[in-house]
Design a protein around this motif. Structure first.
Motif, PDB file in Angstrom:
ATOM      1  N   LYS A  65      -7.500  13.849  -7.790  1.00 52.52           N
ATOM      2  CA  LYS A  65      -6.736  12.612  -7.606  1.00 52.52           C
ATOM      3  C   LYS A  65      -7.552  11.385  -8.013  1.00 52.52           C
ATOM      4  CE  LYS A  65      -3.649  14.376  -4.043  1.00 52.52           C
ATOM      5  NZ  LYS A  65      -3.326  14.417  -2.616  1.00 52.52           N
ATOM      6  N   ALA A  66      -8.827  11.362  -7.606  1.00 49.01           N
ATOM      7  CA  ALA A  66      -9.693  10.229  -7.951  1.00 49.01           C
ATOM      8  C   ALA A  66      -9.870  10.129  -9.457  1.00 49.01           C
ATOM      9  CB  ALA A  66     -11.048  10.373  -7.260  1.00 49.01           C
ATOM     10  N   ASN A  67     -10.072  11.259 -10.103  1.00 47.56           N
ATOM     11  CA  ASN A  67     -10.280  11.268 -11.549  1.00 47.56           C
ATOM     12  C   ASN A  67      -9.051  10.756 -12.297  1.00 47.56           C
ATOM     13  OD1 ASN A  67     -12.464  11.660 -13.178  1.00 47.56           O
ATOM     14  ND2 ASN A  67     -12.253  13.871 -13.325  1.00 47.56           N
ATOM     15  N   LYS A  68      -7.864  11.071 -11.797  1.00 46.78           N
ATOM     16  CA  LYS A  68      -6.629  10.595 -12.428  1.00 46.78           C
ATOM     17  C   LYS A  68      -6.513   9.074 -12.348  1.00 46.78           C
ATOM     18  CE  LYS A  68      -3.820  14.733 -12.016  1.00 46.78           C
ATOM     19  NZ  LYS A  68      -2.655  15.372 -11.405  1.00 46.78           N
ATOM     20  N   VAL A  69      -7.098   8.490 -11.323  1.00 41.70           N
ATOM     21  CA  VAL A  69      -7.081   7.035 -11.173  1.00 41.70           C
ATOM     22  C   VAL A  69      -8.228   6.404 -11.970  1.00 41.70           C
ATOM     23  CG1 VAL A  69      -7.372   5.151  -9.506  1.00 41.70           C
ATOM     24  CG2 VAL A  69      -5.957   7.126  -8.921  1.00 41.70           C
ATOM     25  N   ILE A  70      -9.404   7.002 -11.882  1.00 40.88           N
ATOM     26  CA  ILE A  70     -10.599   6.434 -12.512  1.00 40.88           C
ATOM     27  C   ILE A  70     -10.495   6.450 -14.033  1.00 40.88           C
ATOM     28  CG2 ILE A  70     -13.075   6.807 -12.900  1.00 40.88           C
ATOM     29  CD1 ILE A  70     -13.186   7.858  -9.956  1.00 40.88           C
ATOM     30  N   GLU A  71     -10.078   7.564 -14.596  1.00 38.41           N
ATOM     31  CA  GLU A  71     -10.100   7.754 -16.054  1.00 38.41           C
ATOM     32  C   GLU A  71      -9.408   6.639 -16.837  1.00 38.41           C
ATOM     33  OE1 GLU A  71     -11.119   9.094 -19.628  1.00 38.41           O
ATOM     34  OE2 GLU A  71     -11.842  10.008 -17.780  1.00 38.41           O
ATOM     35  N   PRO A  72      -8.134   6.334 -16.580  1.00 38.55           N
ATOM     36  CA  PRO A  72      -7.483   5.288 -17.389  1.00 38.55           C
ATOM     37  C   PRO A  72      -8.063   3.893 -17.142  1.00 38.55           C
ATOM     38  CG  PRO A  72      -5.981   6.102 -15.691  1.00 38.55           C
ATOM     39  CD  PRO A  72      -7.202   6.961 -15.651  1.00 38.55           C
ATOM     40  N   ARG A  73      -8.415   3.605 -15.907  1.00 33.58           N
ATOM     41  CA  ARG A  73      -9.000   2.278 -15.622  1.00 33.58           C
ATOM     42  C   ARG A  73     -10.346   2.134 -16.321  1.00 33.58           C
ATOM     43  NH1 ARG A  73      -8.020   1.800  -9.216  1.00 33.58           N
ATOM     44  NH2 ARG A  73     -10.058   2.756  -9.327  1.00 33.58           N
ATOM     45  N   PHE A  74     -11.159   3.191 -16.257  1.00 32.81           N
ATOM     46  CA  PHE A  74     -12.472   3.164 -16.891  1.00 32.81           C
ATOM     47  C   PHE A  74     -12.325   2.912 -18.393  1.00 32.81           C
ATOM     48  CE2 PHE A  74     -15.897   5.311 -19.156  1.00 32.81           C
ATOM     49  CZ  PHE A  74     -17.004   4.720 -18.580  1.00 32.81           C
ATOM     50  N   ARG A  75     -11.433   3.657 -19.030  1.00 31.24           N
ATOM     51  CA  ARG A  75     -11.207   3.503 -20.468  1.00 31.24           C
ATOM     52  C   ARG A  75     -10.761   2.080 -20.804  1.00 31.24           C
ATOM     53  NH1 ARG A  75      -6.943   6.946 -21.855  1.00 31.24           N
ATOM     54  NH2 ARG A  75      -7.537   8.184 -20.100  1.00 31.24           N
ATOM     55  N   ASP A  76      -9.828   1.560 -20.018  1.00 31.70           N
ATOM     56  CA  ASP A  76      -9.296   0.213 -20.251  1.00 31.70           C
ATOM     57  C   ASP A  76     -10.390  -0.846 -20.096  1.00 31.70           C
ATOM     58  OD1 ASP A  76      -7.177  -1.775 -20.615  1.00 31.70           O
ATOM     59  OD2 ASP A  76      -7.420  -2.163 -18.466  1.00 31.70           O
ATOM     60  N   ALA A 116     -15.900   3.775  -6.995  1.00 29.21           N
ATOM     61  CA  ALA A 116     -14.944   4.888  -6.985  1.00 29.21           C
ATOM     62  C   ALA A 116     -15.602   6.166  -7.507  1.00 29.21           C
ATOM     63  CB  ALA A 116     -13.717   4.542  -7.822  1.00 29.21           C
ATOM     64  N   ILE A 117     -16.422   6.040  -8.530  1.00 31.61           N
ATOM     65  CA  ILE A 117     -17.130   7.193  -9.082  1.00 31.61           C
ATOM     66  C   ILE A 117     -18.108   7.754  -8.065  1.00 31.61           C
ATOM     67  CG2 ILE A 117     -18.847   7.892 -10.811  1.00 31.61           C
ATOM     68  CD1 ILE A 117     -17.373   5.884 -12.738  1.00 31.61           C
ATOM     69  N   THR A 118     -18.831   6.877  -7.388  1.00 30.43           N
ATOM     70  CA  THR A 118     -19.790   7.312  -6.367  1.00 30.43           C
ATOM     71  C   THR A 118     -19.071   8.055  -5.248  1.00 30.43           C
ATOM     72  OG1 THR A 118     -21.250   5.472  -6.890  1.00 30.43           O
ATOM     73  CG2 THR A 118     -21.555   6.517  -4.746  1.00 30.43           C
ATOM     74  N   THR A 119     -17.943   7.550  -4.831  1.00 32.23           N
ATOM     75  CA  THR A 119     -17.150   8.209  -3.788  1.00 32.23           C
ATOM     76  C   THR A 119     -16.680   9.583  -4.258  1.00 32.23           C
ATOM     77  OG1 THR A 119     -16.438   6.079  -2.916  1.00 32.23           O
ATOM     78  CG2 THR A 119     -15.100   7.996  -2.318  1.00 32.23           C
ATOM     79  N   ALA A 120     -16.206   9.652  -5.493  1.00 33.13           N
ATOM     80  CA  ALA A 120     -15.758  10.934  -6.048  1.00 33.13           C
ATOM     81  C   ALA A 120     -16.920  11.914  -6.168  1.00 33.13           C
ATOM     82  CB  ALA A 120     -15.094  10.727  -7.398  1.00 33.13           C
ATOM     83  N   MET A 121     -18.096  11.408  -6.510  1.00 34.20           N
ATOM     84  CA  MET A 121     -19.276  12.287  -6.619  1.00 34.20           C
ATOM     85  C   MET A 121     -19.684  12.844  -5.255  1.00 34.20           C
ATOM     86  SD  MET A 121     -20.135  12.901  -9.704  1.00 34.20           S
ATOM     87  CE  MET A 121     -21.808  13.521  -9.580  1.00 34.20           C
ATOM     88  N   LYS A 122     -19.428  12.089  -4.203  1.00 40.43           N
ATOM     89  CA  LYS A 122     -19.692  12.620  -2.860  1.00 40.43           C
ATOM     90  C   LYS A 122     -18.773  13.797  -2.575  1.00 40.43           C
ATOM     91  CE  LYS A 122     -21.490   8.316  -0.982  1.00 40.43           C
ATOM     92  NZ  LYS A 122     -21.262   7.155  -0.131  1.00 40.43           N
ATOM     93  N   SER A 123     -17.529  13.713  -3.027  1.00 41.83           N
ATOM     94  CA  SER A 123     -16.600  14.835  -2.883  1.00 41.83           C
ATOM     95  C   SER A 123     -17.050  16.018  -3.733  1.00 41.83           C
ATOM     96  CB  SER A 123     -15.176  14.421  -3.270  1.00 41.83           C
ATOM     97  OG  SER A 123     -14.643  13.550  -2.297  1.00 41.83           O
ATOM     98  N   VAL A 124     -17.591  15.746  -4.908  1.00 46.94           N
ATOM     99  CA  VAL A 124     -18.127  16.814  -5.760  1.00 46.94           C
ATOM    100  C   VAL A 124     -19.253  17.536  -5.019  1.00 46.94           C
ATOM    101  CG1 VAL A 124     -19.508  17.270  -7.841  1.00 46.94           C
ATOM    102  CG2 VAL A 124     -17.474  15.818  -7.984  1.00 46.94           C
ATOM    103  N   ASP A 125     -20.175  16.772  -4.455  1.00 47.85           N
ATOM    104  CA  ASP A 125     -21.295  17.373  -3.723  1.00 47.85           C
ATOM    105  C   ASP A 125     -20.801  18.193  -2.537  1.00 47.85           C
ATOM    106  OD1 ASP A 125     -23.092  16.241  -5.501  1.00 47.85           O
ATOM    107  OD2 ASP A 125     -23.568  14.541  -4.192  1.00 47.85           O
ATOM    108  N   MET A 126     -19.820  17.662  -1.829  1.00 46.31           N
ATOM    109  CA  MET A 126     -19.261  18.360  -0.671  1.00 46.31           C
ATOM    110  C   MET A 126     -18.591  19.661  -1.107  1.00 46.31           C
ATOM    111  SD  MET A 126     -18.937  17.860   2.607  1.00 46.31           S
ATOM    112  CE  MET A 126     -17.930  17.034   3.763  1.00 46.31           C
ATOM    113  N   ALA A 127     -17.816  19.598  -2.171  1.00 41.68           N
ATOM    114  CA  ALA A 127     -17.136  20.800  -2.671  1.00 41.68           C
ATOM    115  C   ALA A 127     -18.145  21.842  -3.128  1.00 41.68           C
ATOM    116  CB  ALA A 127     -16.194  20.437  -3.818  1.00 41.68           C
TER     117      ALA A 127
END
Length: 125
Positions: A23-34, A64-75
């Motif tokens: 879910k985070a990646n779906k939000v981050i990706e287009p905003r990051f590109r823009d 947002a990326i840092t937060t998503a990376m915390k989920s990556v580490d947790m997973a």
């Protein structure tokens, strides 16, 4: 041998964290590109007010990326725990592999974005 409750709990956490990552990646990706596209353009034009604006926007993305990376580490941590239970792995191999692939791809993507932000930050200053 029966599967331990802690293994099932770790698997559920890994699934939940993976869902958060997707879910985070779906939000981050287009905003990051823009934002990065606009920032690069502003840097070419040497438009300092816009550079500052887009750098501030990228800081939000960095958070947002840092937060998503915390989920990556947790997973990943929970998937490592799951891997220790042979019976669970044997019965859920395809599901575990799918989760690992999603998490690994997200980790690579998010890390690349984080590094790109650092590079743009250095270039902008």
């Amino acid at each position: 041998m029966a599967v331990q409750a802690s293994t099932v709990a770790a698997y559920k956490i890994a699934v939940t964290e993976t869902d958060k990552i997707v879910k985070a990646n779906k939000v981050i990706e287009p905003r990051f590109r823009d934002i990065t596209g606009k920032l690069v353009s502003a840097m070419k034009d040497k438009d300092q007010p816009k550079i500052e604006l887009y750098m501030k926007a990228l800081e939000v993305e960095r958070t947002a990326i840092t937060t998503a990376m915390k989920s990556v580490d947790m997973a990943l941590g929970n998937l490592r725990q799951v891997e220790t239970e042979d019976d669970f792995v044997a019965t859920r191999l395809a599901d575990i592999e799918k989760l690992m692939n999603i998490v690994d791809a997200a980790k690579k993507s998010l890390t690349a974005k984080f590094r790109a932000i650092e590079k743009l930050d250095a270039e902008a200053h």
